[in-house]
Design an enzyme around this catalytic site. Structure first.
Site, short mmCIF file in Angstrom:
data_model
loop_
_atom_site.label_atom_id
_atom_site.label_comp_id
_atom_site.label_asym_id
_atom_site.label_seq_id
_atom_site.Cartn_x
_atom_site.Cartn_y
_atom_site.Cartn_z
CG LEU A 124 -2.19 1.44 1.63
CD1 LEU A 124 -2.50 1.08 0.47
CD2 LEU A 124 -2.27 1.11 2.99
CG PHE A 155 9.08 2.12 4.18
CD1 PHE A 155 10.60 2.59 4.20
CD2 PHE A 155 7.94 3.38 3.46
CE1 PHE A 155 10.90 3.44 4.29
CE2 PHE A 155 9.12 4.33 3.98
CZ PHE A 155 10.34 4.44 4.15
N GLY A 338 20.72 -0.63 33.57
CA GLY A 338 21.54 -0.31 33.19
C GLY A 338 22.35 0.02 32.09
CD GLU A 362 0.41 -3.46 9.47
OE1 GLU A 362 -0.27 -2.09 8.47
OE2 GLU A 362 0.20 -4.11 9.51
#
Length: 379
Positions: A124, A155, A338, A362
């Protein structure tokens, strides 16, 4: 109001958890380091039904609901976020073909997809249209018994490795009503792929541009009706957003469990750091955020399963809350370690890197707020 999983759902959860612990978790660090795409292991997942979770039974799917899907993806992502996320994308593309494809398309593609003999990608996003997906510029023009596609998608998870691409392209005028969806084979003439993207996370899956240069697609590969492609894409994204949210749950859960073990053994100022109230408060907040996120995801899944009129809003809300909260949980877990949390000897830095993109894909979490507000204003 019953918050308990059924006996069948618990059995599914146990199976997914066992698979993740045996086949994903032991290799997660190596796959991230070497950027290995574990197709063989994903095909093992397919043997358990995890690559056709909510696809119909006619062509080999499990025909489960979105609640079961959320449970499965939380467990798989506890083993490896990146690989579980790709399996979720494959499920979304397979479901789209099975849901709106012709009988011929379904018979041709779905059986091989649910076994992962063939791998699917969802196309898309474009270089110039991300959040404004309806502004996509890839075109499809009918020429005889073929559609000819021109443009590019950006992507794309699986690009170059996947066998099947579910592609949204413009067949009409501007806006969402001019968009149609196509099923494109990897070897279609005119289809090519860019170089692999160098990414912060999600390294166990390939990502690249998909390029269409007079790409010829048989006319029968139009998915559903012409002009309905954007609606199909959004239908897929309701569930896709929950899948990614569920993958965030699994990563955050592993981070929290890892932090709990660490603070019980790490000593400073003469006692375990888990004995300090500040640490306990952090753990309590992390656990609360995780549980709240899970409840939102399951509510969204229930809304899809029952076709609730507010399902789009609840899915957007769940995706926004879960991906933000779970990233924060992973970051807090790293902080509790840490300097050790910054090392690859522990899974925290990998979880943080993998979960970060869930707030973007999304639909960005900013767009989730837009969707939520828009749906509220319609009431």
């Amino acid at each position: 109001m019953d918050f308990a999983l059924t006996e069948d759902q618990r059995a599914i959860q146990d199976a997914a958890r066992a698979f993740a612990e045996a086949e994903l978790a032991p290799h997660s660090a190596e796959w991230d380091e070497t950027k290995h795409f574990p197709v063989d292991v994903m095909r093992q997942a397919a043997e358990m039904g995890f690559c056709g979770i909510y696809t119909g039974e006619e062509h080999g799917g499990m025909a489960l609901g979105r609640v079961e899907s959320a449970v499965i993806f939380e467990e798989l992502s506890r083993g490896d976020v990146s690989t579980a996320a790709f399996i979720s994308i494959h499920n979304m593309a397979t479901w789209m073909i099975d849901s709106v494809g012709s009988a011929e398309l379904r018979a041709r593609y779905v059986p091989a997809l649910v076994t992962m003999e063939k791998i699917a990608s969802y196309c898309l996003t474009e270089p110039g249209s991300g959040s404004d997906a309806a502004a996509l510029r890839t075109t499809a023009v009918r020429h005889g018994d073929h559609w000819v596609l021109n443009g590019s998608k950006a992507f794309i998870s699986g690009a170059g490795s996947s066998d099947v691409y579910v592609v949204m392209a413009r067949t009409g005028g501007d806006g969402p009503k001019g968009i149609s969806t196509f099923v494109v084979d990897k070897h279609a003439p005119g289809l090519s792929f860019g170089g692999q993207e160098r990414k912060m996370g999600w390294n166990s899956q390939p990502t690249a541009i998909v390029q269409f240069d007079d790409c010829r697609v048989p006319a029968e590969n139009l998915l559903g009706q012409e002009g309905h492609g954007f609606r199909y894409a959004m239908m897929g994204l309701d569930g896709g957003r929950l899948n990614i949210a569920a993958c965030s749950l699994g990563g955050a859960r592993l981070a929290l469990e890892t932090a709990q073990d660490y603070v019980a053994s790490r000593k400073q100022f003469g006692k375990p750091i888990g004995d300090f109230q500040n640490t306990q408060f952090k753990l309590a907040d992390m656990a609360t955020q995780l549980e709240a996120a899970r409840l939102m995801v399951l509510r969204g899944a229930w809304a899809i399963d029952t076709n609730h009129p507010e399902k789009t809003k609840w899915c957007a809300m769940a995706k926004r809350l879960a991906t933000d909260a779970c990233f924060q949980i992973a970051d807090e877990a790293l902080q509790l370690h840490g300097g050790y949390g910054y090392l690859k000897d522990y899974p925290l830095e990998r979880i943080v890197r993998d979960l970060r993109v869930h707030r973007i894909l999304e639909g960005t979490n900013e767009i989730m707020r837009v969707i939520t507000a828009r749906e509220m204003m319609r009431q």
